[in-house]
Design an enzyme around this catalytic site. Structure first.
Site, mmCIF file in Angstrom:
data_model
loop_
_atom_site.group_PDB
_atom_site.id
_atom_site.type_symbol
_atom_site.label_atom_id
_atom_site.label_comp_id
_atom_site.label_asym_id
_atom_site.label_seq_id
_atom_site.Cartn_x
_atom_site.Cartn_y
_atom_site.Cartn_z
ATOM 1 N N PHE A 24 1.016 -1.153 0.128
ATOM 2 C CA PHE A 24 0.101 0.022 0.066
ATOM 3 C C PHE A 24 0.866 1.255 0.045
ATOM 4 O O PHE A 24 1.858 1.402 0.690
ATOM 5 C CB PHE A 24 -0.780 -0.052 1.170
ATOM 6 C CG PHE A 24 -2.298 0.815 1.141
ATOM 7 C CD1 PHE A 24 -3.323 0.200 0.651
ATOM 8 C CD2 PHE A 24 -2.315 2.127 1.263
ATOM 9 C CE1 PHE A 24 -4.589 0.617 0.621
ATOM 10 C CE2 PHE A 24 -3.330 2.863 1.311
ATOM 11 C CZ PHE A 24 -4.491 2.171 0.757
ATOM 12 N N PHE A 59 -1.501 -2.749 8.003
ATOM 13 C CA PHE A 59 -2.198 -3.683 8.964
ATOM 14 C C PHE A 59 -1.780 -5.151 9.040
ATOM 15 O O PHE A 59 -1.608 -5.706 9.951
ATOM 16 C CB PHE A 59 -3.765 -3.560 8.310
ATOM 17 C CG PHE A 59 -4.870 -4.122 9.432
ATOM 18 C CD1 PHE A 59 -5.325 -3.209 10.440
ATOM 19 C CD2 PHE A 59 -5.135 -5.269 9.524
ATOM 20 C CE1 PHE A 59 -6.061 -3.892 11.459
ATOM 21 C CE2 PHE A 59 -6.058 -5.877 10.326
ATOM 22 C CZ PHE A 59 -6.426 -5.122 11.474
ATOM 23 N N GLU A 60 -1.128 -5.508 7.983
ATOM 24 C CA GLU A 60 -0.756 -7.038 7.833
ATOM 25 C C GLU A 60 0.655 -7.151 8.307
ATOM 26 O O GLU A 60 1.263 -8.322 8.610
ATOM 27 C CB GLU A 60 -0.779 -7.610 6.461
ATOM 28 C CG GLU A 60 -2.268 -7.706 6.028
ATOM 29 C CD GLU A 60 -3.167 -6.562 5.692
ATOM 30 O OE1 GLU A 60 -2.672 -5.801 4.975
ATOM 31 O OE2 GLU A 60 -4.228 -6.657 5.922
ATOM 32 N N ALA A 82 3.614 2.951 4.806
ATOM 33 C CA ALA A 82 3.481 4.247 4.787
ATOM 34 C C ALA A 82 1.826 4.524 4.921
ATOM 35 O O ALA A 82 1.264 4.059 4.136
ATOM 36 C CB ALA A 82 3.735 4.905 3.384
ATOM 37 N N VAL A 83 1.408 5.111 6.139
ATOM 38 C CA VAL A 83 0.004 5.069 6.404
ATOM 39 C C VAL A 83 -0.247 6.755 6.197
ATOM 40 O O VAL A 83 0.197 7.527 6.883
ATOM 41 C CB VAL A 83 -0.433 4.745 7.815
ATOM 42 C CG1 VAL A 83 -2.064 4.817 8.054
ATOM 43 C CG2 VAL A 83 0.080 3.289 8.149
ATOM 44 N N THR A 88 -11.333 9.669 6.079
ATOM 45 C CA THR A 88 -11.894 8.639 7.064
ATOM 46 C C THR A 88 -11.010 8.286 8.262
ATOM 47 O O THR A 88 -9.792 8.719 8.219
ATOM 48 C CB THR A 88 -12.474 7.429 6.437
ATOM 49 O OG1 THR A 88 -11.222 6.438 6.187
ATOM 50 C CG2 THR A 88 -13.166 7.686 5.514
ATOM 51 N N HIS A 90 -10.044 5.572 8.907
ATOM 52 C CA HIS A 90 -9.198 4.247 8.409
ATOM 53 C C HIS A 90 -7.873 4.409 9.055
ATOM 54 O O HIS A 90 -7.230 3.636 9.511
ATOM 55 C CB HIS A 90 -9.582 4.223 7.216
ATOM 56 C CG HIS A 90 -9.311 2.723 6.630
ATOM 57 N ND1 HIS A 90 -9.759 1.569 7.151
ATOM 58 C CD2 HIS A 90 -8.307 2.258 5.940
ATOM 59 C CE1 HIS A 90 -9.524 0.509 6.680
ATOM 60 N NE2 HIS A 90 -8.349 0.796 5.892
ATOM 61 N N PHE A 115 10.217 -0.210 14.038
ATOM 62 C CA PHE A 115 9.014 0.492 13.388
ATOM 63 C C PHE A 115 9.255 1.622 12.270
ATOM 64 O O PHE A 115 9.705 2.855 12.839
ATOM 65 C CB PHE A 115 8.225 1.081 14.575
ATOM 66 C CG PHE A 115 7.189 1.733 14.245
ATOM 67 C CD1 PHE A 115 5.915 1.125 13.988
ATOM 68 C CD2 PHE A 115 6.727 3.155 14.221
ATOM 69 C CE1 PHE A 115 4.751 1.648 13.493
ATOM 70 C CE2 PHE A 115 5.755 3.816 14.017
ATOM 71 C CZ PHE A 115 4.630 3.109 13.611
ATOM 72 N N ARG A 129 10.155 11.954 3.889
ATOM 73 C CA ARG A 129 11.077 10.934 4.747
ATOM 74 C C ARG A 129 11.287 9.786 3.991
ATOM 75 O O ARG A 129 11.687 8.823 4.863
ATOM 76 C CB ARG A 129 9.799 10.809 6.052
ATOM 77 C CG ARG A 129 9.646 12.025 6.670
ATOM 78 C CD ARG A 129 8.333 12.123 7.599
ATOM 79 N NE ARG A 129 8.339 13.401 8.379
ATOM 80 C CZ ARG A 129 8.117 14.620 7.744
ATOM 81 N NH1 ARG A 129 7.672 14.540 6.543
ATOM 82 N NH2 ARG A 129 7.903 15.653 8.519
HETATM 83 N N1 INI Z 1 -2.417 0.604 4.377
HETATM 84 C C1 INI Z 1 -1.335 1.115 4.538
HETATM 85 O O1 INI Z 1 -0.391 0.801 4.632
HETATM 86 N N2 INI Z 1 -1.430 2.582 4.358
HETATM 87 C C2 INI Z 1 -2.473 3.219 4.256
HETATM 88 O O2 INI Z 1 -2.587 4.553 4.042
HETATM 89 C C3 INI Z 1 -3.674 2.670 4.234
HETATM 90 N N3 INI Z 1 -5.207 3.169 4.174
HETATM 91 O O3 INI Z 1 -5.000 4.401 4.573
HETATM 92 O O4 INI Z 1 -6.114 2.636 3.910
HETATM 93 C C4 INI Z 1 -3.663 1.421 4.420
HETATM 94 N N4 INI Z 1 -4.804 0.492 4.299
HETATM 95 C C5 INI Z 1 -4.578 -1.038 3.978
HETATM 96 C C6 INI Z 1 -4.691 -1.861 5.303
HETATM 97 O O5 INI Z 1 -3.197 -1.757 5.733
HETATM 98 C C7 INI Z 1 -4.933 -3.195 4.931
HETATM 99 O O6 INI Z 1 -4.131 -3.784 3.868
HETATM 100 C C8 INI Z 1 -6.353 -3.392 4.502
HETATM 101 O O7 INI Z 1 -7.311 -2.748 5.380
HETATM 102 C C9 INI Z 1 -6.736 -4.917 4.303
HETATM 103 O O8 INI Z 1 -6.499 -5.749 5.869
#
Ligand code: INI
Length: 163
Positions: A24, A59-60, A82-83, A88, A90, A115, A129
């Site tokens: 992602f 998330f994974e 990178a989040v 939202t 999320h 991290f 960054r």
């Molecule tokens: N995952 C990221 O690594 N960065 C993000 O910014 C992000 N946003 O914004 O949604 C993101 N979402 C996906 C998440 O990590 C999972 O892969 C997904 O929810 C499936 O479990």
């Protein structure tokens, strides 16, 4: 009084390192990975001793990082993601679960898990960054991994520096 202090080093020779990187926001995370590889190789880690696992999103990351740590094959694990804040909530869930999960995995398994997940408001801030104006957090994560791996070795090794 003689104050006894220990710290890790940046001698990466002989270390085996696992890297977990999120697909992602790959335009950012691939640059973090470049920085991490540069940091590891520059400090003596052999390419052969590095494994890179791609996951769908941040998330994974914790699950795969924990699995790698439990394998006893790696002295440290580097997590890269990178989040980036959207419209939202999320963002908060993903960032929170990634950071909590990584911290929890490291404490449970006893292997350093670094991290290297950016949490930013914009893509521009993230790119800054990831090899831009603010340096490369992947490179810094690599140095943290080597420092922590060598420190853990000192603490658990036969030299008994604390005896
Ligand atoms: N995952 C990221 O690594 N960065 C993000 O910014 C992000 N946003 O914004 O949604 C993101 N979402 C996906 C998440 O990590 C999972 O892969 C997904 O929810 C499936 O479990």
């Amino acid at each position: 009084m003689v104050l006894r202090q220990i710290e890790g080093s940046l001698h990466g020779q002989g270390l085996r390192i696992g890297v977990v990187v999120s697909r992602f926001n790959q335009v950012v995370t691939s640059r973090l990975l470049d920085g991490a590889m540069e940091g590891l190789l520059q400090h003596g880690v052999r390419e052969h001793d590095i494994i890179v696992a791609w996951v769908p999103g941040s998330f994974e990351i914790p699950l795969v990082a924990k699995k790698m740590a439990e394998s006893n094959r790696y002295e440290a694990i580097i997590c890269l993601g990178a989040v980036i804040k959207g419209e939202t909530a999320h963002f908060d869930y993903v960032a929170g679960e990634a950071s909590n999960g990584i911290a929890k995995a490291a404490l449970e398994v006893g292997v350093p898990i670094i991290f290297g997940v950016l949490t930013t408001y914009t893509t521009e801030q993230a790119l800054d960054r990831a090899g831009g104006e603010q340096g490369n957090k992947g490179f810094e994560a690599a140095e943290s991994a080597i420092e922590m791996a060598t420190l853990m070795r000192l603490l658990g090794g036969s030299e008994e520096p604390l005896a």
